[in-house]
Scaffold this motif. Structure first.
Motif, PDB file in Angstrom:
ATOM      1  N   ILE A  34       0.848  -1.211   0.000  1.00  0.00           N
ATOM      2  CA  ILE A  34       0.000   0.000   0.000  1.00  0.00           C
ATOM      3  C   ILE A  34       0.880   1.257   0.000  1.00  0.00           C
ATOM      4  CG2 ILE A  34      -1.658   1.332   1.388  1.00  0.00           C
ATOM      5  CD1 ILE A  34      -2.905  -1.354   2.215  1.00  0.00           C
ATOM      6  N   THR A  35       1.969   1.207   0.777  1.00  0.00           N
ATOM      7  CA  THR A  35       2.878   2.355   0.818  1.00  0.00           C
ATOM      8  C   THR A  35       3.521   2.584  -0.553  1.00  0.00           C
ATOM      9  OG1 THR A  35       3.324   1.795   3.117  1.00  0.00           O
ATOM     10  CG2 THR A  35       4.832   3.353   2.093  1.00  0.00           C
ATOM     11  N   ILE A  36       3.954   1.482  -1.202  1.00  0.00           N
ATOM     12  CA  ILE A  36       4.583   1.599  -2.529  1.00  0.00           C
ATOM     13  C   ILE A  36       3.576   2.157  -3.533  1.00  0.00           C
ATOM     14  CG2 ILE A  36       5.507   0.251  -4.489  1.00  0.00           C
ATOM     15  CD1 ILE A  36       6.666  -1.687  -2.350  1.00  0.00           C
ATOM     16  N   ALA A  37       2.328   1.637  -3.473  1.00  0.00           N
ATOM     17  CA  ALA A  37       1.309   2.065  -4.449  1.00  0.00           C
ATOM     18  C   ALA A  37       0.923   3.537  -4.250  1.00  0.00           C
ATOM     19  CB  ALA A  37       0.077   1.182  -4.303  1.00  0.00           C
ATOM     20  N   ASP A  38       1.094   4.051  -3.044  1.00  0.00           N
ATOM     21  CA  ASP A  38       0.826   5.464  -2.746  1.00  0.00           C
ATOM     22  C   ASP A  38      -0.573   5.898  -3.210  1.00  0.00           C
ATOM     23  OD1 ASP A  38       1.472   7.857  -1.627  1.00  0.00           O
ATOM     24  OD2 ASP A  38       2.485   8.650  -3.404  1.00  0.00           O
ATOM     25  N   GLY A  39      -1.538   5.066  -2.912  1.00  0.00           N
ATOM     26  CA  GLY A  39      -2.925   5.411  -3.227  1.00  0.00           C
ATOM     27  C   GLY A  39      -3.380   5.022  -4.615  1.00  0.00           C
ATOM     28  N   SER A  40      -2.484   4.502  -5.439  1.00  0.00           N
ATOM     29  CA  SER A  40      -2.864   4.146  -6.814  1.00  0.00           C
ATOM     30  C   SER A  40      -3.175   2.646  -6.905  1.00  0.00           C
ATOM     31  CB  SER A  40      -1.723   4.493  -7.769  1.00  0.00           C
ATOM     32  OG  SER A  40      -1.846   3.762  -8.957  1.00  0.00           O
ATOM     33  N   THR A  41      -4.410   2.324  -7.317  1.00  0.00           N
ATOM     34  CA  THR A  41      -4.805   0.914  -7.455  1.00  0.00           C
ATOM     35  C   THR A  41      -3.991   0.244  -8.563  1.00  0.00           C
ATOM     36  OG1 THR A  41      -7.013   1.665  -6.904  1.00  0.00           O
ATOM     37  CG2 THR A  41      -6.829  -0.606  -7.638  1.00  0.00           C
ATOM     38  N   ALA A  42      -3.779   1.019  -9.654  1.00  0.00           N
ATOM     39  CA  ALA A  42      -3.022   0.462 -10.785  1.00  0.00           C
ATOM     40  C   ALA A  42      -1.614   0.078 -10.340  1.00  0.00           C
ATOM     41  CB  ALA A  42      -2.960   1.485 -11.914  1.00  0.00           C
ATOM     42  N   GLU A  43      -1.006   0.918  -9.510  1.00  0.00           N
ATOM     43  CA  GLU A  43       0.352   0.645  -9.035  1.00  0.00           C
ATOM     44  C   GLU A  43       0.354  -0.548  -8.076  1.00  0.00           C
ATOM     45  OE1 GLU A  43       2.987   2.051 -10.294  1.00  0.00           O
ATOM     46  OE2 GLU A  43       4.300   0.877  -8.970  1.00  0.00           O
ATOM     47  N   PHE A  44      -0.717  -0.661  -7.286  1.00  0.00           N
ATOM     48  CA  PHE A  44      -0.826  -1.783  -6.338  1.00  0.00           C
ATOM     49  C   PHE A  44      -0.786  -3.124  -7.082  1.00  0.00           C
ATOM     50  CE2 PHE A  44      -3.069  -4.773  -3.566  1.00  0.00           C
ATOM     51  CZ  PHE A  44      -2.545  -4.477  -2.318  1.00  0.00           C
ATOM     52  N   PHE A  45      -1.437  -3.143  -8.247  1.00  0.00           N
ATOM     53  CA  PHE A  45      -1.486  -4.390  -9.024  1.00  0.00           C
ATOM     54  C   PHE A  45      -0.454  -4.400 -10.156  1.00  0.00           C
ATOM     55  CE2 PHE A  45      -5.729  -4.357  -7.066  1.00  0.00           C
ATOM     56  CZ  PHE A  45      -5.718  -5.616  -6.494  1.00  0.00           C
ATOM     57  N   ASN A  46       0.473  -3.453 -10.143  1.00  0.00           N
ATOM     58  CA  ASN A  46       1.493  -3.398 -11.193  1.00  0.00           C
ATOM     59  C   ASN A  46       2.601  -4.419 -10.899  1.00  0.00           C
ATOM     60  OD1 ASN A  46       3.103  -2.698 -13.317  1.00  0.00           O
ATOM     61  ND2 ASN A  46       3.890  -0.813 -12.370  1.00  0.00           N
ATOM     62  N   THR A  47       2.233  -5.678 -10.976  1.00  0.00           N
ATOM     63  CA  THR A  47       3.163  -6.756 -10.708  1.00  0.00           C
ATOM     64  C   THR A  47       2.777  -7.970 -11.556  1.00  0.00           C
ATOM     65  OG1 THR A  47       3.629  -8.470  -9.057  1.00  0.00           O
ATOM     66  CG2 THR A  47       1.820  -7.019  -8.529  1.00  0.00           C
ATOM     67  N   PRO A  48       3.487  -8.195 -12.664  1.00  0.00           N
ATOM     68  CA  PRO A  48       3.097  -9.304 -13.546  1.00  0.00           C
ATOM     69  C   PRO A  48       3.060 -10.657 -12.825  1.00  0.00           C
ATOM     70  CG  PRO A  48       4.768  -7.916 -14.577  1.00  0.00           C
ATOM     71  CD  PRO A  48       4.627  -7.439 -13.187  1.00  0.00           C
ATOM     72  N   ILE A  49       4.069 -10.898 -11.970  1.00  0.00           N
ATOM     73  CA  ILE A  49       4.093 -12.188 -11.253  1.00  0.00           C
ATOM     74  C   ILE A  49       2.880 -12.277 -10.315  1.00  0.00           C
ATOM     75  CG2 ILE A  49       5.376 -13.630  -9.608  1.00  0.00           C
ATOM     76  CD1 ILE A  49       7.956 -12.368 -10.750  1.00  0.00           C
ATOM     77  N   GLY A  50       2.639 -11.182  -9.602  1.00  0.00           N
ATOM     78  CA  GLY A  50       1.499 -11.140  -8.685  1.00  0.00           C
ATOM     79  C   GLY A  50       0.188 -11.355  -9.418  1.00  0.00           C
ATOM     80  N   LEU A  51       0.053 -10.712 -10.578  1.00  0.00           N
ATOM     81  CA  LEU A  51      -1.184 -10.870 -11.351  1.00  0.00           C
ATOM     82  C   LEU A  51      -1.345 -12.322 -11.814  1.00  0.00           C
ATOM     83  CD1 LEU A  51      -1.347  -7.586 -13.476  1.00  0.00           C
ATOM     84  CD2 LEU A  51      -2.854  -8.282 -11.612  1.00  0.00           C
ATOM     85  N   GLY A  52      -0.215 -12.931 -12.186  1.00  0.00           N
ATOM     86  CA  GLY A  52      -0.240 -14.352 -12.578  1.00  0.00           C
ATOM     87  C   GLY A  52      -0.747 -15.213 -11.418  1.00  0.00           C
ATOM     88  N   ILE A  53      -0.280 -14.889 -10.214  1.00  0.00           N
ATOM     89  CA  ILE A  53      -0.703 -15.665  -9.034  1.00  0.00           C
ATOM     90  C   ILE A  53      -2.192 -15.429  -8.752  1.00  0.00           C
ATOM     91  CG2 ILE A  53      -0.342 -16.011  -6.546  1.00  0.00           C
ATOM     92  CD1 ILE A  53       2.626 -15.089  -7.099  1.00  0.00           C
ATOM     93  N   TYR A  54      -2.635 -14.171  -8.871  1.00  0.00           N
ATOM     94  CA  TYR A  54      -4.062 -13.892  -8.660  1.00  0.00           C
ATOM     95  C   TYR A  54      -4.915 -14.617  -9.716  1.00  0.00           C
ATOM     96  CZ  TYR A  54      -2.863 -10.208  -5.293  1.00  0.00           C
ATOM     97  OH  TYR A  54      -2.396  -9.538  -4.200  1.00  0.00           O
ATOM     98  N   ALA A  55      -4.394 -14.665 -10.964  1.00  0.00           N
ATOM     99  CA  ALA A  55      -5.133 -15.365 -12.028  1.00  0.00           C
ATOM    100  C   ALA A  55      -5.236 -16.856 -11.694  1.00  0.00           C
ATOM    101  CB  ALA A  55      -4.438 -15.157 -13.368  1.00  0.00           C
ATOM    102  N   ALA A  56      -4.122 -17.429 -11.192  1.00  0.00           N
ATOM    103  CA  ALA A  56      -4.131 -18.846 -10.805  1.00  0.00           C
ATOM    104  C   ALA A  56      -5.121 -19.077  -9.676  1.00  0.00           C
ATOM    105  CB  ALA A  56      -2.722 -19.276 -10.382  1.00  0.00           C
ATOM    106  N   LEU A  57      -5.183 -18.128  -8.767  1.00  0.00           N
ATOM    107  CA  LEU A  57      -6.116 -18.238  -7.638  1.00  0.00           C
ATOM    108  C   LEU A  57      -7.561 -18.219  -8.142  1.00  0.00           C
ATOM    109  CD1 LEU A  57      -6.635 -18.247  -4.584  1.00  0.00           C
ATOM    110  CD2 LEU A  57      -6.501 -15.777  -4.619  1.00  0.00           C
ATOM    111  N   ALA A  58      -7.833 -17.282  -9.070  1.00  0.00           N
ATOM    112  CA  ALA A  58      -9.188 -17.187  -9.618  1.00  0.00           C
ATOM    113  C   ALA A  58      -9.558 -18.484 -10.333  1.00  0.00           C
ATOM    114  CB  ALA A  58      -9.267 -15.999 -10.582  1.00  0.00           C
ATOM    115  N   LEU A  59      -8.584 -19.037 -11.069  1.00  0.00           N
ATOM    116  CA  LEU A  59      -8.818 -20.283 -11.799  1.00  0.00           C
ATOM    117  C   LEU A  59      -9.109 -21.418 -10.808  1.00  0.00           C
ATOM    118  CD1 LEU A  59      -8.662 -21.018 -14.841  1.00  0.00           C
ATOM    119  CD2 LEU A  59      -6.432 -22.022 -14.351  1.00  0.00           C
TER     120      LEU A  59
END
Lengths: 502, 151
Positions: free
Chosen positions: A455-480
């Motif tokens: 949250i500190t790194i994202a500094d209030g930006s949702t896009a920055e919070f999710f600006n992580t390709p590996i993280g997004l891959g993990i979230y996609a795997a979780l959704a699957l």
């Protein structure tokens, strides 16, 4: 890829006489505890933890890994001989194993379970040896956002496999994480829920909490059923190792179950029990004669027994590389690393490769030795099935109390053990699983730190919070993972509907 | 016998009350000195989790209150009154053992916890009491002589 010098040191570590003694002792202890109904691998490891406090890192971890491996196998002995699984991982073995035993083919059933366990264990060690260093190399680049994604993935998957009701799992998972917020805030020094006692400055201690959740709650549940008598016929307890012809017939089953078990072990969850059930149902689904499953056929023993031991190596992949436990037993094992002053995670591979390779080689030796010890010890070890719960219950409670005190010299920690045991007992009686509670407690600090930093790194930006390709891959795997079951059910029902249409 | 429905309703209500209490306590968290302004406040994560846990408890409460079950229809918390008695007495014996250790020392606890648990489980066979006491002595010897623990 491999550090040759570290492998050499690992060999030397393992050939140390004390380490070898611990390896054999761990196998024997694991077999004994695995056989005793109710006392599974997490309890076996938890009870041995205090003894490791006095040892060097390698012999202590080898002792616990030997216990882990052997306890999973040991559970199958009581499953086959009396139809009562010694561990949750052996529940699927009861169906065909006990049926075979009642037909007077107990030796054959025990031989199949031993062989399957060894092969599953060895395959998973090979996978661990090759996957873990690669994953550690990748994980070293992970930041808070990636660790947050992994922690959420681990927790949600555990909750999903731990029980029938998703919200009950989430409730205890949340409770487990909440309890990790007690103590001084690591990031800004605030006192949180210390209630004026310095004992809580460092939070609720991990090892007493885990031992309480697993061992003390099991003691209380065991006390309820303490007077149930166990009778069994010991005539067909001599192990008969399957011949090459039988193994050749079962090679597809062995290969599939080993890989399935390893993969399920890698995904944080219930580990061995889920792996065993998954492999059993997969073999039943593939079989040309599925109706024979449950009547006492080799396939029905080999599949769950191979898969449950294969989960050991698999569960160690996330535990060692990410510090995220792959199973409740691995969560307790994590406590052993902390006792030794080691923090499992990607940096451990860089800092102490000798320890990592000692563990890989140790697991290999454990599986080989389990074959020989299993062959000779089963007949004697199986007699332990007759040890009454009225003796086991007081002894395990006293061992838990004494062991926790010995590690910390603190009666407060014994109080934590008891309180955690009561909490575990209550939630189990109300139909909740303790797996999300324990894994939540282990993952809590990682989850909080990574969330706050993200949250500190994202500094209030949702896009920055999710600006992580590996993280997004993990979230996609979780959704699957979450959506796979409803999607496949919907697709099947659509397919069935079309087939019925004229 | 106590049904899963009733027990779960009582449990979830307790969880919701506890979440409220701990959330109020969290309001008073104060960061130390220079670190006070760094990052998110200390109460953020506990309160987030308490909200989440309370929400889950509310859903479970709703399921039990309206449907009457959550995959455990007709089940009771204890299989029989004898099991309930043994389990709860064992729990009491464990707590008494801990208090005995606090007040009278380890040896008194080690010597009484086993027989107390056996009594709680309804054991009548004196051999079991003997075996349990012998094992307790074994545990004491292993820890004091082999591991050097001082009680």
């Amino acid at each position: 890829m491999f550090d040759v010098a570290a492998v050499g040191v690992a060999f030397a570590n393992l050939l140390d006489p004390f380490t070898m003694i611990m390896l054999v002792a761990g196998i024997l202890l694991g077999l004994v505890i695995g056989i005793l109904p109710g006392l599974g691998p997490p309890i076996a490891i938890a009870l041995a933890l205090p003894f490791t406090f006095y040892m060097e890192a390698v012999p202590s971890l080898i002792l616990l890994l030997a216990i882990y491996n052997a306890a999973i196998y040991g559970g199958s002995i009581s499953a086959i001989a009396v139809g009562i699984p010694g561990t949750g991982a052996a529940i699927a073995t009861v169906m065909d194993g006990h049926a075979m035993y009642k037909q007077g083919r107990g030796g054959e059933a025990l031989g199949l379970s031993l062989t399957g366990s060894i092969i599953g264990g060895l395959v998973s060690v090979v996978c661990l040896t090759f996957i873990a260093p690669v994953l550690a190399q990748v994980a070293i680049k992970f930041g808070p956002r990636e660790f947050l994604a992994i922690s959420i993935f681990g927790l949600v998957v555990v909750v999903r496999v731990a029980g029938a009701n998703l919200f009950k799992g989430l409730l205890v998972g949340g409770l487990g994480i909440f309890l990790t917020t007690w103590g001084l805030d690591e990031l800004n020094g605030a006192e949180r829920y210390t209630f004026g006692t310095y004992h809580l400055y460092e939070g609720i201690p991990l090892v007493p909490f885990l031992v309480g959740i697993f061992a003390v709650s099991e003691v209380l549940i065991g006390a309820e059923k303490a007077l149930t008598r166990i009778e069994f016929d010991k005539t067909s307890l001599t192990v008969k190792i399957p011949g090459l012809r039988t193994l050749s017939k079962l090679k597809g089953n062995l290969a599939r179950s080993s890989l399935l078990g390893t993969i399920i072990g890698i995904i944080p969850g219930e580990g061995a029990a889920v792996g065993a059930f998954f492999a059993y149902s997969e073999e039943k689904r593939r079989s040309k004669e599925p109706e024979k499953f449950g009547t006492g056929i080799p396939e029905g023993i080999v599949a769950p027994e191979t898969a449950n031991n294969a989960t050991v190596g698999g569960a160690l992949v996330p535990t060692l590389t990410l510090g995220v436990p792959g199973s409740p037993a691995a969560a307790v094992l994590l406590g052993a690393f902390l006792i030794q002053g080691l923090a499992p995670g990607p940096t451990l591979f860089d800092e102490r490769p000798d320890i990592m390779y000692s563990l890989f080689l140790g697991l290999f030796f454990i599986n080989i030795l389990l074959l020989f010890i299993g062959l000779f010890a089963i007949r004697f070890a199986a007699m332990l099935i007759k040890v009454p719960m009225t003796v086991i219950v007081p002894t395990v409670l006293l061992l838990s109390f004494t062991g926790i005190y010995a590690v910390s010299n603190s009666l407060f920690n014994v109080g934590v053990l008891l309180a955690a045991g009561v909490l575990g007992y209550v939630v189990r009686k109300l139909g909740y699983s303790i797996a999300p509670l324990s894994i939540g407690f282990v993952l809590g600090p990682i989850l909080e730190n990574s969330l706050r930093q993200s949250i500190t790194i994202a500094d209030g930006s949702t896009a920055e919070f999710f600006n992580t390709p590996i993280g997004l891959g993990i979230y996609a795997a979780l959704a699957l993972t979450i959506l796979w079951a409803p999607i496949s059910t919907w697709m099947r029902s659509r397919g069935a509907g079309k087939a019925e249409d004229p | 016998m106590l049904t899963q429905r009733l027990a779960n309703i009582a449990f979830t209500v307790l969880v919701i009350i506890a979440c409220g209490y701990f959330a109020v306590v969290a309001q008073g968290f104060e960061a130390a000195g220079l670190l006070a302004s760094s990052g998110l406040p200390s109460r953020f994560f506990p309160q987030l989790l308490l909200g989440f846990t309370a929400l889950c408890a509310t859903v479970v409460l709703y399921v039990y209150a309206t449907k009457g079950e959550a995959g455990d229809e007709g089940q009771t918390v204890f299989a029989s009154s004898a099991e309930a008695r043994r389990g709860l007495l064992a729990l009491a014996a464990a707590v008494v053992s801990y208090i005995a250790w606090q007040n009278f020392g380890y040896i008194v606890m080690a010597a009484t916890s086993g027989p107390l648990l056996c009594l709680a489980m309804g054991v009548r066979n004196p051999v079991v009491y003997g075996v349990v006491l012998a094992l307790a002595a074994g545990v004491y010897l292993v820890f004091t002589q082999l591991l050097g623990t001082q009680f």
